[in-house]
Design a protein around this motif. Sequence first.
Motif, mmCIF file in Angstrom:
data_model
loop_
_atom_site.group_PDB
_atom_site.id
_atom_site.type_symbol
_atom_site.label_atom_id
_atom_site.label_comp_id
_atom_site.label_asym_id
_atom_site.label_seq_id
_atom_site.Cartn_x
_atom_site.Cartn_y
_atom_site.Cartn_z
ATOM 1 N N UNK A 33 0.830 -1.216 0.000
ATOM 2 C CA UNK A 33 0.000 0.000 0.000
ATOM 3 C C UNK A 33 0.860 1.259 0.000
ATOM 4 N N UNK A 34 2.070 1.161 0.585
ATOM 5 C CA UNK A 34 2.954 2.330 0.589
ATOM 6 C C UNK A 34 3.409 2.679 -0.831
ATOM 7 N N UNK A 35 3.610 1.654 -1.653
ATOM 8 C CA UNK A 35 3.952 1.894 -3.059
ATOM 9 C C UNK A 35 2.799 2.559 -3.796
ATOM 10 N N UNK A 36 1.589 2.076 -3.534
ATOM 11 C CA UNK A 36 0.410 2.655 -4.192
ATOM 12 C C UNK A 36 0.277 4.124 -3.806
ATOM 13 N N UNK A 69 -4.621 -1.820 0.711
ATOM 14 C CA UNK A 69 -4.382 -0.839 -0.354
ATOM 15 C C UNK A 69 -5.620 0.029 -0.545
ATOM 16 N N UNK A 70 -6.767 -0.620 -0.632
ATOM 17 C CA UNK A 70 -8.011 0.126 -0.865
ATOM 18 C C UNK A 70 -8.306 1.100 0.273
ATOM 19 N N UNK A 71 -8.065 0.668 1.500
ATOM 20 C CA UNK A 71 -8.376 1.507 2.658
ATOM 21 C C UNK A 71 -7.447 2.707 2.786
ATOM 22 N N UNK A 72 -6.246 2.601 2.238
ATOM 23 C CA UNK A 72 -5.240 3.649 2.425
ATOM 24 C C UNK A 72 -5.008 4.533 1.205
ATOM 25 N N UNK A 76 -7.825 4.734 -8.546
ATOM 26 C CA UNK A 76 -8.647 3.638 -9.055
ATOM 27 C C UNK A 76 -7.768 2.387 -9.130
ATOM 28 N N UNK A 77 -8.370 1.251 -8.817
ATOM 29 C CA UNK A 77 -7.630 -0.007 -8.807
ATOM 30 C C UNK A 77 -8.258 -1.004 -9.766
ATOM 31 N N UNK A 78 -7.416 -1.615 -10.605
ATOM 32 C CA UNK A 78 -7.869 -2.770 -11.373
ATOM 33 C C UNK A 78 -7.089 -3.967 -10.858
ATOM 34 N N UNK A 79 -7.788 -5.114 -10.782
ATOM 35 C CA UNK A 79 -7.193 -6.293 -10.148
ATOM 36 C C UNK A 79 -7.428 -7.543 -10.977
ATOM 37 N N UNK A 80 -6.382 -8.322 -11.155
ATOM 38 C CA UNK A 80 -6.477 -9.618 -11.807
ATOM 39 C C UNK A 80 -5.742 -10.671 -11.002
ATOM 40 N N UNK A 92 -14.791 -8.663 -5.018
ATOM 41 C CA UNK A 92 -13.731 -7.694 -5.308
ATOM 42 C C UNK A 92 -14.306 -6.278 -5.461
ATOM 43 N N UNK A 93 -15.448 -6.185 -6.111
ATOM 44 C CA UNK A 93 -16.085 -4.871 -6.272
ATOM 45 C C UNK A 93 -16.581 -4.340 -4.932
ATOM 46 N N UNK A 94 -17.058 -5.231 -4.084
ATOM 47 C CA UNK A 94 -17.551 -4.819 -2.762
ATOM 48 C C UNK A 94 -16.430 -4.270 -1.876
ATOM 49 N N UNK A 95 -15.221 -4.798 -2.030
ATOM 50 C CA UNK A 95 -14.118 -4.272 -1.208
ATOM 51 C C UNK A 95 -13.493 -3.023 -1.841
ATOM 52 N N UNK A 96 -14.016 -2.632 -3.009
ATOM 53 C CA UNK A 96 -13.611 -1.348 -3.568
ATOM 54 C C UNK A 96 -12.736 -1.388 -4.801
ATOM 55 N N UNK A 97 -12.561 -2.560 -5.396
ATOM 56 C CA UNK A 97 -11.836 -2.626 -6.670
ATOM 57 C C UNK A 97 -12.710 -1.978 -7.743
ATOM 58 N N UNK A 98 -12.091 -1.158 -8.599
ATOM 59 C CA UNK A 98 -12.857 -0.410 -9.604
ATOM 60 C C UNK A 98 -13.070 -1.182 -10.892
ATOM 61 N N UNK A 99 -12.152 -2.081 -11.218
ATOM 62 C CA UNK A 99 -12.283 -2.877 -12.435
ATOM 63 C C UNK A 99 -11.619 -4.229 -12.225
ATOM 64 N N UNK A 100 -12.333 -5.266 -12.624
ATOM 65 C CA UNK A 100 -11.852 -6.634 -12.433
ATOM 66 C C UNK A 100 -11.312 -7.172 -13.758
#
Length: 236
Positions: A33-36, A69-72, A76-80, A92-100
Amino acid sequence: MTLYPAIDLKDGKAVRLTKGLMDSAKIYSNEPYELVKKFEDMGAEWVHLVDLNGAFAGEPKNLEQIIKIRQNCNVKLELGGGIRDEATIQKMLEIGIDRVILGSIAVKDSQFVKDMAAKYPIAVGIDAIDGYVAVEGWGEVSEMKATDLAREFANAGVEAIICTDVGKDGTLSGVNVKFTVDIADASGVSTIASGGVKDESDIRALIDTNKVDGVIIGKAYYEGTLDLPKMFKLLD
Protein backbone atom coordinates in the motif's frame (compact mmCIF):
# COMPACT_ATOMS: atom_id res chain seq x y z
CA MET A 1 -2.45 7.63 -22.83
CA THR A 2 -3.11 6.39 -19.30
CA LEU A 3 -0.14 5.09 -17.32
CA TYR A 4 -0.88 2.14 -15.06
CA PRO A 5 1.88 1.60 -12.47
CA ALA A 6 1.82 -2.10 -11.61
CA ILE A 7 2.13 -4.03 -8.39
CA ASP A 8 2.34 -7.82 -8.39
CA LEU A 9 1.39 -9.34 -5.05
CA LYS A 10 3.13 -12.51 -3.90
CA ASP A 11 2.95 -13.76 -0.33
CA GLY A 12 1.74 -10.34 0.79
CA LYS A 13 4.68 -8.48 -0.75
CA ALA A 14 5.06 -6.29 -3.84
CA VAL A 15 7.27 -8.08 -6.37
CA ARG A 16 8.09 -8.18 -10.06
CA LEU A 17 8.70 -11.32 -12.08
CA THR A 18 10.72 -11.95 -15.23
CA LYS A 19 8.74 -13.66 -18.01
CA GLY A 20 6.09 -14.68 -15.48
CA LEU A 21 8.35 -17.13 -13.62
CA MET A 22 7.41 -17.25 -9.93
CA ASP A 23 10.92 -18.17 -8.80
CA SER A 24 12.22 -14.99 -10.46
CA ALA A 25 10.30 -12.78 -8.01
CA LYS A 26 12.22 -9.74 -6.80
CA ILE A 27 10.72 -8.06 -3.73
CA TYR A 28 10.30 -4.29 -3.95
CA SER A 29 8.17 -3.66 -0.86
CA ASN A 30 6.90 -5.51 2.19
CA GLU A 31 4.03 -3.00 2.39
CA PRO A 32 2.42 -2.74 -1.05
CA TYR A 33 0.00 0.00 0.00
CA GLU A 34 2.95 2.33 0.59
CA LEU A 35 3.95 1.89 -3.06
CA VAL A 36 0.41 2.65 -4.19
CA LYS A 37 0.46 5.84 -2.09
CA LYS A 38 3.70 6.81 -3.80
CA PHE A 39 2.13 6.30 -7.25
CA GLU A 40 -0.87 8.34 -6.14
CA ASP A 41 1.40 11.20 -5.05
CA MET A 42 3.10 11.10 -8.47
CA GLY A 43 -0.24 11.68 -10.18
CA ALA A 44 -1.43 8.17 -11.03
CA GLU A 45 -5.14 7.85 -11.76
CA TRP A 46 -5.04 4.04 -11.87
CA VAL A 47 -2.89 1.29 -10.34
CA HIS A 48 -2.76 -2.20 -11.84
CA LEU A 49 -2.74 -5.02 -9.27
CA VAL A 50 -2.08 -8.70 -9.91
CA ASP A 51 -2.54 -11.37 -7.27
CA LEU A 52 0.17 -13.79 -8.40
CA ASN A 53 -0.64 -16.46 -5.83
CA GLY A 54 -4.27 -16.16 -6.88
CA ALA A 55 -3.45 -16.61 -10.55
CA PHE A 56 -1.98 -20.03 -9.82
CA ALA A 57 -4.49 -21.03 -7.14
CA GLY A 58 -7.58 -19.99 -9.13
CA GLU A 59 -8.85 -17.78 -6.30
CA PRO A 60 -7.61 -14.56 -4.66
CA LYS A 61 -4.88 -15.16 -2.09
CA ASN A 62 -3.62 -11.66 -1.15
CA LEU A 63 -6.91 -10.23 0.09
CA GLU A 64 -5.46 -8.73 3.25
CA GLN A 65 -3.03 -6.60 1.25
CA ILE A 66 -5.64 -5.71 -1.38
CA ILE A 67 -8.02 -4.46 1.31
CA LYS A 68 -5.19 -2.51 2.97
CA ILE A 69 -4.38 -0.84 -0.35
CA ARG A 70 -8.01 0.13 -0.87
CA GLN A 71 -8.38 1.51 2.66
CA ASN A 72 -5.24 3.65 2.43
CA CYS A 73 -5.31 4.88 -1.19
CA ASN A 74 -7.65 6.91 -3.40
CA VAL A 75 -6.50 5.86 -6.86
CA LYS A 76 -8.65 3.64 -9.06
CA LEU A 77 -7.63 -0.01 -8.81
CA GLU A 78 -7.87 -2.77 -11.37
CA LEU A 79 -7.19 -6.29 -10.15
CA GLY A 80 -6.48 -9.62 -11.81
CA GLY A 81 -5.33 -13.03 -10.69
CA GLY A 82 -7.55 -15.99 -9.90
CA ILE A 83 -10.90 -14.27 -10.50
CA ARG A 84 -12.98 -16.90 -12.25
CA ASP A 85 -16.58 -16.73 -11.01
CA GLU A 86 -19.29 -14.14 -10.41
CA ALA A 87 -19.18 -14.39 -6.62
CA THR A 88 -15.48 -13.46 -6.63
CA ILE A 89 -16.11 -10.55 -9.02
CA GLN A 90 -18.82 -9.25 -6.69
CA LYS A 91 -16.55 -9.65 -3.67
CA MET A 92 -13.73 -7.69 -5.31
CA LEU A 93 -16.09 -4.87 -6.27
CA GLU A 94 -17.55 -4.82 -2.76
CA ILE A 95 -14.12 -4.27 -1.21
CA GLY A 96 -13.61 -1.35 -3.57
CA ILE A 97 -11.84 -2.63 -6.67
CA ASP A 98 -12.86 -0.41 -9.60
CA ARG A 99 -12.28 -2.88 -12.44
CA VAL A 100 -11.85 -6.63 -12.43
CA ILE A 101 -9.51 -8.36 -14.90
CA LEU A 102 -10.55 -11.76 -16.25
CA GLY A 103 -7.78 -13.78 -17.90
CA SER A 104 -7.74 -17.57 -17.94
CA ILE A 105 -11.54 -17.82 -17.82
CA ALA A 106 -11.76 -15.70 -21.00
CA VAL A 107 -10.17 -18.55 -22.96
CA LYS A 108 -12.23 -21.31 -21.38
CA ASP A 109 -15.61 -19.55 -21.26
CA SER A 110 -15.82 -16.39 -23.34
CA GLN A 111 -19.60 -16.26 -22.91
CA PHE A 112 -19.19 -16.00 -19.14
CA VAL A 113 -16.91 -12.98 -19.63
CA LYS A 114 -19.44 -11.35 -21.95
CA ASP A 115 -22.21 -11.96 -19.43
CA MET A 116 -20.10 -10.43 -16.66
CA ALA A 117 -19.13 -7.45 -18.81
CA ALA A 118 -22.82 -6.66 -19.23
CA LYS A 119 -23.15 -6.31 -15.45
CA TYR A 120 -19.77 -5.25 -14.05
CA PRO A 121 -16.66 -3.20 -14.97
CA ILE A 122 -14.55 -5.88 -16.64
CA ALA A 123 -11.21 -5.88 -18.46
CA VAL A 124 -9.97 -8.94 -20.34
CA GLY A 125 -6.36 -9.92 -19.84
CA ILE A 126 -4.84 -11.51 -22.93
CA ASP A 127 -1.38 -12.86 -22.23
CA ALA A 128 0.53 -14.39 -25.11
CA ILE A 129 3.62 -16.51 -25.66
CA ASP A 130 4.73 -16.45 -29.30
CA GLY A 131 1.28 -15.14 -30.25
CA TYR A 132 -0.69 -17.88 -28.46
CA VAL A 133 -2.72 -17.30 -25.31
CA ALA A 134 -1.09 -18.29 -22.00
CA VAL A 135 -3.34 -19.29 -19.09
CA GLU A 136 -3.20 -20.47 -15.45
CA GLY A 137 -0.69 -17.86 -14.34
CA TRP A 138 1.15 -18.30 -17.65
CA GLY A 139 1.88 -21.89 -16.67
CA GLU A 140 0.12 -23.27 -19.77
CA VAL A 141 -0.10 -22.17 -23.41
CA SER A 142 -3.40 -22.73 -25.20
CA GLU A 143 -3.93 -23.41 -28.91
CA MET A 144 -5.77 -20.13 -29.39
CA LYS A 145 -4.15 -17.15 -31.09
CA ALA A 146 -4.23 -13.97 -29.03
CA THR A 147 -5.77 -12.00 -31.91
CA ASP A 148 -8.58 -14.55 -32.26
CA LEU A 149 -9.38 -14.19 -28.56
CA ALA A 150 -9.33 -10.40 -28.89
CA ARG A 151 -11.76 -10.61 -31.82
CA GLU A 152 -14.10 -12.62 -29.58
CA PHE A 153 -14.61 -9.56 -27.38
CA ALA A 154 -15.38 -6.98 -30.06
CA ASN A 155 -18.67 -5.29 -29.12
CA ALA A 156 -18.89 -7.42 -25.95
CA GLY A 157 -19.02 -4.52 -23.51
CA VAL A 158 -15.65 -5.05 -21.86
CA GLU A 159 -14.01 -1.82 -20.69
CA ALA A 160 -10.52 -2.72 -21.88
CA ILE A 161 -8.20 -5.43 -23.11
CA ILE A 162 -4.85 -5.70 -21.39
CA CYS A 163 -2.40 -7.50 -23.64
CA THR A 164 0.89 -8.85 -22.37
CA ASP A 165 3.74 -10.29 -24.39
CA VAL A 166 4.91 -12.76 -21.74
CA GLY A 167 8.30 -13.23 -23.40
CA LYS A 168 9.03 -9.55 -22.81
CA ASP A 169 7.43 -9.17 -19.40
CA GLY A 170 9.90 -7.97 -16.80
CA THR A 171 12.79 -7.97 -19.26
CA LEU A 172 13.09 -4.22 -19.97
CA SER A 173 13.63 -5.19 -23.62
CA GLY A 174 11.04 -2.82 -25.11
CA VAL A 175 7.29 -3.12 -25.52
CA ASN A 176 5.85 -5.19 -28.39
CA VAL A 177 4.10 -2.39 -30.27
CA LYS A 178 2.97 -4.53 -33.22
CA PHE A 179 1.38 -7.15 -30.95
CA THR A 180 -0.49 -4.43 -29.05
CA VAL A 181 -1.76 -2.81 -32.24
CA ASP A 182 -2.82 -6.19 -33.64
CA ILE A 183 -4.91 -6.77 -30.50
CA ALA A 184 -6.43 -3.29 -30.74
CA ASP A 185 -7.28 -3.81 -34.43
CA ALA A 186 -8.79 -7.24 -33.81
CA SER A 187 -10.99 -6.17 -30.90
CA GLY A 188 -11.82 -2.52 -31.48
CA VAL A 189 -11.74 -2.27 -27.67
CA SER A 190 -9.68 0.17 -25.60
CA THR A 191 -6.29 -1.57 -25.42
CA ILE A 192 -3.64 -1.40 -22.70
CA ALA A 193 -0.08 -2.52 -23.48
CA SER A 194 1.92 -4.61 -21.03
CA GLY A 195 5.28 -6.35 -21.00
CA GLY A 196 8.80 -5.14 -21.68
CA VAL A 197 8.35 -1.39 -21.26
CA LYS A 198 11.80 0.07 -20.69
CA ASP A 199 11.74 3.84 -21.05
CA GLU A 200 10.06 6.93 -22.45
CA SER A 201 10.64 5.83 -26.06
CA ASP A 202 8.32 2.85 -25.55
CA ILE A 203 5.51 5.08 -24.33
CA ARG A 204 6.03 7.51 -27.21
CA ALA A 205 6.00 4.62 -29.72
CA LEU A 206 2.63 3.48 -28.34
CA ILE A 207 1.23 7.02 -28.43
CA ASP A 208 2.34 7.38 -32.05
CA THR A 209 0.16 4.44 -33.10
CA ASN A 210 -3.01 6.37 -32.14
CA LYS A 211 -4.50 2.96 -31.30
CA VAL A 212 -3.34 2.26 -27.75
CA ASP A 213 -5.05 3.85 -24.76
CA GLY A 214 -2.86 2.78 -21.87
CA VAL A 215 0.37 1.15 -20.80
CA ILE A 216 1.34 -0.81 -17.72
CA ILE A 217 4.59 0.27 -16.07
CA GLY A 218 6.35 -2.26 -13.88
CA LYS A 219 10.04 -2.98 -13.75
CA ALA A 220 10.94 0.17 -15.72
CA TYR A 221 9.91 2.21 -12.69
CA TYR A 222 11.34 -0.14 -10.07
CA GLU A 223 14.70 -0.40 -11.80
CA GLY A 224 14.87 3.31 -12.61
CA THR A 225 14.93 3.15 -16.42
CA LEU A 226 11.77 5.29 -16.67
CA ASP A 227 11.20 8.61 -14.87
CA LEU A 228 7.58 8.00 -13.91
CA PRO A 229 6.86 11.37 -12.23
CA LYS A 230 8.16 13.08 -15.39
CA MET A 231 5.89 10.94 -17.58
CA PHE A 232 2.82 11.78 -15.49
CA LYS A 233 3.63 15.50 -15.85
CA LEU A 234 4.17 15.17 -19.63
CA LEU A 235 0.88 13.36 -20.14
CA ASP A 236 -1.15 15.51 -17.74
